[in-house]
Structure formats: structure tokens, C-alpha cells
Design an enzyme around this catalytic site. Sequence first.
Site, short mmCIF file in Angstrom:
data_model
loop_
_atom_site.label_atom_id
_atom_site.label_comp_id
_atom_site.label_asym_id
_atom_site.label_seq_id
_atom_site.Cartn_x
_atom_site.Cartn_y
_atom_site.Cartn_z
CE1 TYR A 142 69.29 4.82 -9.07
CE2 TYR A 142 68.68 6.37 -7.36
CZ TYR A 142 68.32 5.42 -8.29
OH TYR A 142 67.01 5.07 -8.45
CE LYS A 192 64.81 -8.48 -4.41
NZ LYS A 192 63.66 -9.40 -4.61
CG ASP A 224 60.61 -8.62 -3.54
OD1 ASP A 224 61.03 -8.55 -2.38
OD2 ASP A 224 60.66 -9.69 -4.20
CG ASP A 248 64.40 7.06 -6.87
OD1 ASP A 248 63.50 7.90 -6.69
OD2 ASP A 248 65.13 7.04 -7.88
#
Length: 367
Positions: A142, A192, A224, A248
Site C-alpha cells: 500500500y 507467500k 492463501d 487487510d
Amino acid sequence: MSTPSLLILPGDGIGPEVMAEVIRIIDWFGDKRGLKFDVTMDLVGGAAYDKHGVPLADETMAKAQEVDAVLLGAVGGPKYDVLDFSVKPERGLLRLRKEMDLFANLRPAQCFDALADFSSLKKDIVAGLDIMIVRELTSGVYFGEPRGITTVDGERIGINTQRYTESEIRRVAIAAFELAMKRNKKLCSMEKANVMEAGILWRDVVTEVSADYPEVELSHMYADNGAMQLVRAPKQFDVIVTDNLFGDILSDCAAMLTGSLGMLPSASLGAPMENGRPKAMYEPVHGSAPDIAGQGKANPIACILSFAMALRYSFNEGDEATRLEQAIEKVLADGVRTGDLLADEGVTPVSTTGMGDAILAALDASL
Ligand code: NAD
């Protein structure tokens, strides 16, 4: 030690309504438990814009930097949608987070037994759930540069950059390990690392930090898979630490396992101040709910639970935080419900103040 200080920023919409109930609770702790706070009230969001032409006045910002903790209601509303981006109510909130450098966002997902039927998951999967997601809040994709939308060979390209420095990862990892030490000494780090270099570094640094916390059982999980596991068997987790983007999404997912937006508190913590307390802001996850503002319908529990988090994480009053959480648990078990928590027809909702009254009565009964 001097009286702990609190800056209260009720904000807009239902913010002032739910905060009024928190103030009654704060007064109760002062009167009945000898826990006095030096409270200052001020404006944020649209309310600050109306008075000062900015969503957070410089003096308010300065005060936020001085106090032991900030308690915020909610900001925003349709009236302010037309404002320039630079003075929108949300900018006040972002300024507080940025200038206080609140890098660790704590989002509990706790399922009160009485509300287990509210979850979209089966009751036995969520009943008794109590997990904490620590989301890195001030870096990552972000904020990373380069960013933007550019045109190359006549085609538009959208660019954002996942970027983490070692120290940014280290400080949020330390916050998560410290939290794990206060809870069940179990931490799962999610990234990840299979497809992202920033994820590899994240995993390495978290593992390095773990050397200082030998009592904490650390595991790593791809984010995930983490999302799947949160829905499949959320009770396997205790504390989860993850980056800004994954946090988030995962924290919203985890939070919703437990029911209504009106029940969800949060804390954002920064570096320790001179007195050892972390810079801190506590706020409900929900917004200003313009659709019910001014009608006495808002559920004040998210904001009251945010104050419970302040008791625990800023003021080292874990037992009093538990007292408050148990009072809320009792009220819910007794069937007291605001409109957002009504599942059964025929149950009459209580007002915002009615919920406050019930919690205060349960607190009295706890003595
Ligand atoms: P919202 O959280 O305000 O409301 C979503 C829905 O949940 C509404 O139907 C609302 O009535 C209900 N709800 C929320 N809190 C509740 C409570 N305590 N009790 C009962 N019901 C509750 O989100 P939104 O409608 O998307 O946004 C409204 C405004 O709030 C917008 O201006 C938005 O920008 C702002 N907002 C602010 C924050 C914040 O201050 N942290 C967060 C999200 C949205």
C-alpha cells in the site's frame, strides 16, 4: 505513577453515540475500581472539518502524540463525500496512524458463545474462538514505490510495489511475539514465500526474531492456505502475524467469522514511549454507520471492547479488561441485543444506551 491519559475522539455518525457509552464505562472504572484516567475530548473527521476546515487539527495531532492512548469512534458520512481527497474525514484517521507510526494493527476475532449462531460457519467451528491477527500497518504494497498508472506502448499499466525492510518486519514480529507471550505462546506467520521475495525475507526475519522467544511455538503458513484454514478450522490459531495486504484481507475474514461489525474492536500500536507504554490508538472496526446515526440503534460493544484492549495493552490492566469482557459476555448470554444482533423475531432490541446500562449493571454485579 501519574494518572494515565486518554484522548477521546468520538468523530462522526454513530461515533459520538457509542463513545458516550464508553465514557460511562471509563467513569465506572474510576468510581468503582479506583482506575482514574485523565480524559481529554477532541474532534476528528467531519466534525473537525466543520470546525477547523481540516479533518484533524495540528493541536489535536500534538495531543495524540502526548497521551498514553487515543480512543477513536468513527469518521465519515455522506455530507463529506464531496470534499477534496486531502480533507476527507478518513485523512484525519490516516494522519493519526502515520504520524504516531502505528505499525502493528491488532484485530481480535473472538466469538462470544451467545452469538455463535450468528456466524456463517457451523456453531461448533466458531464457538469459543479467540484469535488475534497482527497486521503490519505502515508499509508493504500500500505504500511501496514505484506506484501509479502509466502508459507504455499505448497500454495502461497499474503498478504497486511490495516492499519491506528488515527493520519493518522485525518490529511487527516483536510485537506479535510479545503478544503471543501474553496469550497462549503460539504464533503463526503468514506470507507467500513461495512466490514473493518479500515473503522470503519476512519468513527469515520472523524466524530470526523467534530466537529471542524460545517459549513461543512458531509456525509459518502461506497466506492463501491461511485463508482456507481460517474458514476450515480457525481454532487451530492463536496469534497470527502478517503483512499489510494479507492482513487487510485475513483480518476481515477472521473477524466476520464471529458475526456483527458492531462487535469488533481493534488496536494500533507503535513503538514504546518513554514511560514504556506503546504509542496506541484503539477504535472499533466499523465506520460511522450513517444509515442508523442519531437513532440510538448503534451497538456500542465494538467501541467498549476497544477500551478493554486499551486496559490490557496500554495500561497493563488485564484483569480489569477481562472483567469488562466478561460483563459483555454475561449481557449477551442474558439475551440483551441491539438491532444488529437480532436473529430471532419477537426479541425487542435495546438502544445504544440500553446496552450501556446492561453492561454497567453486569459490571456492578461483578464486584
Ligand atoms: P459502516 O461500518 O459504517 O456500516 C456498515 C453497516 O454496518 C451499516 O449497515 C451500519 O448500520 C452497520 N453498522 C456498523 N457499525 C454498527 C454498529 N456499531 N451497530 C450497529 N450497526 C452497525 O461502513 P460503511 O457504511 O461502508 O461506511 C459509512 C461511513 O463510515 C463512510 O463514510 C466510510 O468512509 C466510513 N468508515 C469509517 C471507518 C472508520 O472510521 N474507521 C471505517 C469504515 C468506514
